[in-house]
Design an enzyme around this catalytic site. Structure first.
Site, short mmCIF file in Angstrom:
data_model
loop_
_atom_site.label_atom_id
_atom_site.label_comp_id
_atom_site.label_asym_id
_atom_site.label_seq_id
_atom_site.Cartn_x
_atom_site.Cartn_y
_atom_site.Cartn_z
N ARG A 1 0.83 -1.21 0.00
CA ARG A 1 0.00 0.00 0.00
C ARG A 1 0.86 1.26 0.00
O ARG A 1 0.49 2.27 -0.61
CB ARG A 1 -0.95 0.00 1.20
N LYS B 1 -16.67 -18.95 3.05
CA LYS B 1 -18.10 -18.92 3.34
C LYS B 1 -18.94 -18.24 2.28
O LYS B 1 -18.60 -17.16 1.79
CB LYS B 1 -18.32 -18.20 4.66
N GLY C 1 -8.62 -9.08 0.37
CA GLY C 1 -7.80 -9.73 1.41
C GLY C 1 -6.90 -10.88 0.98
O GLY C 1 -5.81 -10.68 0.46
N GLY D 1 -12.19 -4.93 1.87
CA GLY D 1 -13.64 -4.68 1.92
C GLY D 1 -14.14 -3.82 0.77
O GLY D 1 -15.22 -4.07 0.23
C1 3PG Z 1 -8.67 -1.87 4.91
O1 3PG Z 1 -7.60 -2.18 5.47
O2 3PG Z 1 -9.41 -2.70 4.37
C2 3PG Z 1 -9.02 -0.42 4.82
O3 3PG Z 1 -7.97 0.37 5.25
C3 3PG Z 1 -10.28 -0.13 5.57
O4 3PG Z 1 -10.12 -0.42 6.94
P1 3PG Z 1 -11.42 -0.64 7.82
O5 3PG Z 1 -12.01 -1.95 7.37
O6 3PG Z 1 -10.94 -0.67 9.24
O7 3PG Z 1 -12.36 0.50 7.56
MG MG Z 2 -11.36 -4.03 6.13
#
Ligand code: 3PG
Ligand code: MG
Length: 397
Positions: A38, A198, A355, A378
């Site tokens: 990142r 899942k 992820g 996310g």
């Molecule tokens: C992440 O790491 O997915 C983003 O920085 C968002 O973080 P958060 O899910 O804590 O909002």
């Molecule tokens: Mg997150």
């Protein structure tokens, strides 16, 4: 797609105080950054603004603190960023108030300053207008370079875009461009590979994808739920039996939308959830009662690879097996290598994110060969679900 956003091409940053929202939420162990991807991604935006004589004021969150706590300070991350971009990065212990104002006031053109974790103030996550106004006082314009935090409508990720002239940073621009080519206006046919443990966490995603792609490969633990719904005995495999009806509904929706669902046709089964435990390939009619499906089998791998051959665009989220344990990484690694080879041969546009996916592609050694790999978790999932992302919407002209 990027044309609908203002970018750094549309502004003269010289002498301006530029509030740049970045994602500094990097994995750390013992005060050290363990994956700097990142940080590498935001370097071009920071360097460009600095080189053009703008004052770069970085805003970011780290972790999910409830108020101020030293464990979630951005100070060590700012130091790692400085090492990476080979420029000094000053640090201020607060992102608003006198401390921040003084630090910004001391900046010269081209300087870079990182402000402390925005989430040390609960007003950040509430997108509180008074807090947005406090942040806005520190800058002349706002640049959002944090696609991976764009699913949050927080003060620094969204609120500022209503208060200051807003621009997409270079990483945001690249991300929107790549994702646009993958689902919004893709070269067809499009295939999606979705894996992971899942179904429950990916229902919206699957429902959206089947209306957009020509073929959907389902792998990982979630495939067991689909197989179970179709009457396959999955033994002791991970399986959300209560979601059988949901799985059938997704299959019906796919059929109605002309999307081919590609489920495993065989499986690698073991009797313990452990690396290198003895395992064998089984046909779906012969999964042992005590067995656990931990990867797709060899015939499934062939099917996935030939489905990739039929596609012009691939979107990938989630491993198709328990890739963190050998030999159950085989399905994921073969698919990833095949997609990478097709991409290198210019036969495929390949986009991946979310992820575990990046970890899986790194493990397969092909991360550099995909057309684009998103660092978003996310936010990537919400984009695949077809949901508008607040931090992106606010950038639209
Ligand atoms: C992440 O790491 O997915 C983003 O920085 C968002 O973080 P958060 O899910 O804590 O909002
Ligand atoms: Mg997150």
């Amino acid at each position: 797609m990027t044309n609908s956003f203002r970018t750094l091409d549309d502004v003269d940053v010289k002498g301006k105080r530029v509030l740049v929202r970045v994602d500094l939420n990097v994995p750390m162990d013992d005060g050290k950054v363990t994956d700097a991807t990142r940080l590498e991604r935001i370097a071009p935006t920071i360097t460009e603004i600095s080189d053009k004589g703008g004052k770069v004021i970085l805003l970011a969150h780290f972790g999910r603190p409830k108020g101020r706590d030293d464990k979630n300070s951005l100070k060590p991350v700012a130091a790692a960023l400085a090492d990476g971009i080979k420029k000094p990065v000053a640090f201020a212990d607060d992102c608003v108030g006198d401390v921040a104002a003084k630090a910004v006031g001391a900046m010269k053109d081209g300087d870079i300053l990182c402000l402390e974790n925005t989430r040390f103030h609960s007003a950040e996550e509430k997108n509180d207008p008074a807090f947005v106004a406090e942040l806005a006082k520190l800058g002349d314009i706002w640049v959002n370079d944090a696609f991976s935090a764009a699913h949050r409508a927080h003060a620094s990720t969204e609120g500022l875009g209503h208060k200051l002239p807003a621009y997409a940073g270079r990483t945001m621009q690249a991300e929107l461009d790549a994702l646009g080519k993958a689902l919004d206006a893709p070269t067809k046919p499009v295939i999606a590979i979705v894996g992971g443990a899942k179904v429950s966490s990916k229902i919206d995603l699957l429902e959206n994808l089947v209306t957009k792609v020509d073929a959907l490969v389902i792998g990982g633990g979630m495939a067991n739920t689909f197989l179970h719904a179709q009457g396959v005995k999955v033994g002791k495999s991970l399986c959300e039996k209560d979601l059988a009806a949901t799985a059938l509904r997704i299959i019906d929706k796919a059929e109605a939308s002309g999307c081919a669902i590609i489920l495993p046709v065989d499986a690698i089964v073991a009797f313990h959830f452990a690396a290198n435990t003895p395992s064998h390939a089984y046909g779906l009619d012969a999964i042992p009662d005590e067995g656990m499906i931990l990867d797709v089998g060899p015939q499934s791998i062939e099917r996935i690879n030939s489905a990739i051959d039929d596609a012009a665009t691939l979107v990938w989220n989630g491993p198709v097996g328990a890739f963190e344990m050998t030999p159950f990484d085989r399905g994921t690694v073969s698919g990833a290598k095949h997609a990478a080879a097709r991409t290198k041969a210019k036969k495929l546009i390949s986009v991946a994110g979310g992820g575990d996916t990046v970890a899986a592609l790194n493990h397969a050694g092909v991360a550099d060969d995909f057309s684009y790999i998103s660092t978003a978790g996310g936010a990537f999932l919400e984009w695949m679900e077809g949901k508008p992302l607040p931090g992106v919407e606010v950038l639209k002209k």
